[in-house]
Design an enzyme around this catalytic site. Sequence first.
Site, short mmCIF file in Angstrom:
data_model
loop_
_atom_site.label_atom_id
_atom_site.label_comp_id
_atom_site.label_asym_id
_atom_site.label_seq_id
_atom_site.Cartn_x
_atom_site.Cartn_y
_atom_site.Cartn_z
CE LYS A 29 7.94 -6.28 21.31
NZ LYS A 29 8.16 -5.28 20.24
NE ARG A 57 13.73 -4.19 23.13
CZ ARG A 57 12.59 -3.66 23.58
NH1 ARG A 57 11.78 -4.36 24.31
NH2 ARG A 57 12.29 -2.42 23.27
NE ARG A 86 3.98 2.90 19.98
CZ ARG A 86 4.82 1.87 20.09
NH1 ARG A 86 4.34 0.65 20.24
NH2 ARG A 86 6.11 2.03 20.05
NE ARG A 90 6.90 4.10 23.73
CZ ARG A 90 7.19 2.84 23.45
NH1 ARG A 90 6.22 1.94 23.39
NH2 ARG A 90 8.42 2.46 23.24
NE ARG A 100 11.66 2.33 20.29
CZ ARG A 100 10.41 2.73 20.03
NH1 ARG A 100 10.19 3.96 19.57
NH2 ARG A 100 9.41 1.94 20.23
#
Length: 191
Positions: free
Chosen positions: A13, A88, A127, A136, A147
């Site tokens: 995204k 969300r 990532r 992160r 998640r």
Amino acid sequence: MKLILLGPPGAGKGTQAKILEEKHGCTQLSTGDMLRAAVAAGSEVGLQAKEIMERGDLVPDEIVVGIISDRVDEPDCASGFILDGFPRNVAQAEALDAMLENKGLSLDAVVELGVDDKILVGRIEKRAQETEGGPRADDNVEALKKRLEVYHAQTAPLIGYYGDKGVLKTVDGMADIDDVSNQIAEVLGVG
Ligand code: AMP
């Protein structure tokens, strides 16, 4: 152009929002980025969000709805915006509908990036290795599992929500980056 990009964590995204931003001059609004900035700044919102984000849960709706409502009023959103990571859940989607109506705005489309869970794990690991300044806090196996669970339980119902409104466009998010952005341009009729 006013869009929502919908899809699981790691679906691309953010990458596609940046491409759309460059191509069309609309502004990427990533609630995840805004919340991470609030955590880094140690603001009131950041203090409330930090632990929730680290374990991969959703921060309270009123926080993100408030952030987006204020952000959409900024001058750089006048030329359009891409919502990345918001809404969300259905409550946020309903709040967004009411907010846009109040502001006299409407969405052009909701674009879903369809990606299998199996592929997402590999993408998030990649990532985590490539993020400047270290991974992160929620790009680890445990938080990712949470998640994905949260995505399927709370966010995936938005596919039906926007499908029923007739604004949903789905693209294959497993193709390579250029291919996905071409598909998006096509479904938006701007290709
Ligand atoms: P993201 O960068 O979109 O993957 O978001 C990272 C984390 O920020 C999520 O796992 C949530 O904890 C929080 N977050 C981002 N957007 C929202 C939202 N719209 N509602 C609730 N929590 C959010």
